[in-house]
Design a protein around this motif. Structure first.
Motif, PDB file in Angstrom:
ATOM      1  N   LEU A  29       0.848  -1.180   0.000  1.00 59.29           N
ATOM      2  CA  LEU A  29       0.000   0.000   0.000  1.00 59.29           C
ATOM      3  C   LEU A  29       0.886   1.234   0.000  1.00 59.29           C
ATOM      4  CD1 LEU A  29      -2.907   1.097   0.171  1.00 59.29           C
ATOM      5  CD2 LEU A  29      -2.650   1.054   2.663  1.00 59.29           C
ATOM      6  N   ALA A  30       0.795   2.051  -1.051  1.00 59.60           N
ATOM      7  CA  ALA A  30       1.651   3.224  -1.190  1.00 59.60           C
ATOM      8  C   ALA A  30       0.913   4.517  -0.877  1.00 59.60           C
ATOM      9  CB  ALA A  30       2.221   3.291  -2.606  1.00 59.60           C
ATOM     10  N   GLU A  31      -0.392   4.540  -1.099  1.00 60.89           N
ATOM     11  CA  GLU A  31      -1.184   5.756  -0.885  1.00 60.89           C
ATOM     12  C   GLU A  31      -2.597   5.361  -0.506  1.00 60.89           C
ATOM     13  OE1 GLU A  31      -2.013   9.727  -0.626  1.00 60.89           O
ATOM     14  OE2 GLU A  31      -0.058   8.966  -1.226  1.00 60.89           O
ATOM     15  N   GLU A  32      -3.134   6.045   0.478  1.00 65.78           N
ATOM     16  CA  GLU A  32      -4.519   5.788   0.863  1.00 65.78           C
ATOM     17  C   GLU A  32      -5.116   7.058   1.431  1.00 65.78           C
ATOM     18  OE1 GLU A  32      -7.152   2.442   3.129  1.00 65.78           O
ATOM     19  OE2 GLU A  32      -5.178   2.858   3.968  1.00 65.78           O
ATOM     20  N   GLN A  33      -6.267   7.439   0.902  1.00 63.72           N
ATOM     21  CA  GLN A  33      -7.007   8.600   1.393  1.00 63.72           C
ATOM     22  C   GLN A  33      -8.471   8.220   1.492  1.00 63.72           C
ATOM     23  OE1 GLN A  33      -6.373  12.040  -1.055  1.00 63.72           O
ATOM     24  NE2 GLN A  33      -4.169  11.959  -0.848  1.00 63.72           N
ATOM     25  N   GLY A  34      -9.136   8.720   2.492  1.00 58.57           N
ATOM     26  CA  GLY A  34     -10.554   8.456   2.676  1.00 58.57           C
ATOM     27  C   GLY A  34     -10.815   7.098   3.301  1.00 58.57           C
ATOM     28  N   ALA A  35     -12.044   6.930   3.723  1.00 55.88           N
ATOM     29  CA  ALA A  35     -12.451   5.669   4.355  1.00 55.88           C
ATOM     30  C   ALA A  35     -12.705   4.599   3.306  1.00 55.88           C
ATOM     31  CB  ALA A  35     -13.717   5.887   5.175  1.00 55.88           C
ATOM     32  N   PRO A  36     -12.383   3.346   3.616  1.00 56.73           N
ATOM     33  CA  PRO A  36     -12.682   2.262   2.667  1.00 56.73           C
ATOM     34  C   PRO A  36     -14.165   2.240   2.317  1.00 56.73           C
ATOM     35  CG  PRO A  36     -11.264   1.461   4.418  1.00 56.73           C
ATOM     36  CD  PRO A  36     -11.717   2.848   4.820  1.00 56.73           C
ATOM     37  N   LEU A  37     -14.444   1.966   1.064  1.00 57.07           N
ATOM     38  CA  LEU A  37     -15.825   1.862   0.602  1.00 57.07           C
ATOM     39  C   LEU A  37     -16.402   0.521   1.023  1.00 57.07           C
ATOM     40  CD1 LEU A  37     -15.142   3.072  -3.036  1.00 57.07           C
ATOM     41  CD2 LEU A  37     -15.983   4.444  -1.130  1.00 57.07           C
ATOM     42  N   PRO A  38     -17.695   0.464   1.323  1.00 55.41           N
ATOM     43  CA  PRO A  38     -18.304  -0.820   1.671  1.00 55.41           C
ATOM     44  C   PRO A  38     -18.130  -1.860   0.559  1.00 55.41           C
ATOM     45  CG  PRO A  38     -19.845   0.979   2.092  1.00 55.41           C
ATOM     46  CD  PRO A  38     -18.653   1.559   1.384  1.00 55.41           C
ATOM     47  N   GLU A  39     -18.072  -1.404  -0.691  1.00 55.75           N
ATOM     48  CA  GLU A  39     -17.931  -2.313  -1.831  1.00 55.75           C
ATOM     49  C   GLU A  39     -16.484  -2.744  -2.074  1.00 55.75           C
ATOM     50  OE1 GLU A  39     -21.226   0.629  -2.419  1.00 55.75           O
ATOM     51  OE2 GLU A  39     -19.098   0.811  -1.982  1.00 55.75           O
ATOM     52  N   GLU A  40     -15.564  -2.085  -1.425  1.00 53.88           N
ATOM     53  CA  GLU A  40     -14.136  -2.345  -1.634  1.00 53.88           C
ATOM     54  C   GLU A  40     -13.719  -3.637  -0.940  1.00 53.88           C
ATOM     55  OE1 GLU A  40     -10.138   0.102  -0.479  1.00 53.88           O
ATOM     56  OE2 GLU A  40     -11.986   1.238  -0.771  1.00 53.88           O
ATOM     57  N   PRO A  41     -12.897  -4.452  -1.615  1.00 48.37           N
ATOM     58  CA  PRO A  41     -12.440  -5.677  -0.945  1.00 48.37           C
ATOM     59  C   PRO A  41     -11.581  -5.351   0.273  1.00 48.37           C
ATOM     60  CG  PRO A  41     -11.406  -5.441  -3.112  1.00 48.37           C
ATOM     61  CD  PRO A  41     -12.360  -4.309  -2.948  1.00 48.37           C
ATOM     62  N   ALA A  42     -11.673  -6.186   1.269  1.00 50.48           N
ATOM     63  CA  ALA A  42     -10.853  -6.019   2.473  1.00 50.48           C
ATOM     64  C   ALA A  42      -9.387  -6.255   2.112  1.00 50.48           C
ATOM     65  CB  ALA A  42     -11.293  -7.016   3.543  1.00 50.48           C
ATOM     66  N   GLU A  43      -8.508  -5.800   2.971  1.00 52.25           N
ATOM     67  CA  GLU A  43      -7.061  -5.962   2.732  1.00 52.25           C
ATOM     68  C   GLU A  43      -6.715  -7.417   2.444  1.00 52.25           C
ATOM     69  OE1 GLU A  43      -3.028  -5.272   2.254  1.00 52.25           O
ATOM     70  OE2 GLU A  43      -4.653  -3.841   2.287  1.00 52.25           O
ATOM     71  N   SER A  44      -7.321  -8.350   3.171  1.00 56.40           N
ATOM     72  CA  SER A  44      -7.021  -9.766   2.952  1.00 56.40           C
ATOM     73  C   SER A  44      -7.434 -10.197   1.542  1.00 56.40           C
ATOM     74  CB  SER A  44      -7.731 -10.632   3.993  1.00 56.40           C
ATOM     75  OG  SER A  44      -9.135 -10.462   3.897  1.00 56.40           O
ATOM     76  N   GLU A  45      -8.520  -9.592   1.014  1.00 58.49           N
ATOM     77  CA  GLU A  45      -8.938  -9.917  -0.348  1.00 58.49           C
ATOM     78  C   GLU A  45      -8.020  -9.281  -1.378  1.00 58.49           C
ATOM     79  OE1 GLU A  45     -12.966  -8.634  -0.186  1.00 58.49           O
ATOM     80  OE2 GLU A  45     -13.662 -10.527   0.656  1.00 58.49           O
ATOM     81  N   HIS A  46      -7.442  -8.116  -1.055  1.00 61.11           N
ATOM     82  CA  HIS A  46      -6.431  -7.531  -1.941  1.00 61.11           C
ATOM     83  C   HIS A  46      -5.264  -8.513  -2.073  1.00 61.11           C
ATOM     84  CE1 HIS A  46      -7.932  -3.496  -2.645  1.00 61.11           C
ATOM     85  NE2 HIS A  46      -8.145  -3.330  -1.354  1.00 61.11           N
TER      86      HIS A  46
END
Length: 92
Positions: A29-46
């Protein structure tokens, strides 16, 4: 996307506001802004996707209903700014 360089991510804008951005580079993970979206896969799914573009296309389809094939079938108009024209002229 920069598959050969190992960089994947997305930015989401809604109502003119920058809501979310996630960028992975070299599997980290190099950049992250804002809260994770409900539709976004969890880190484990990434991790399951191997930080590849597949999860981006799945998220895009979930959020917009558009598939990669839908995007490929669209007609695009290329717009160039004066700065682009100047850079092209200087490079010739």
């Amino acid at each position: 996307l920069a598959g050969t360089g190992g960089v994947y991510g997305f930015s989401l804008f809604a109502g003119g506001e920058h809501v979310r951005e996630v960028v992975y580079a070299d599997f980290e993970l190099a950049e992250e802004q804002g809260a994770p979206l409900p539709e976004e896969p969890a880190e484990s799914e990434h991790q399951e996707f191997g930080h590849q573009e597949d999860w981006l296309f799945e998220l895009m389809e979930t959020l917009t209903g558009l598939t990669l094939d839908d995007l490929a079938a669209l007609e695009y108009r290329v717009v160039q700014t004066p700065k682009t024209e100047l850079a092209r002229a200087e490079g010739e």
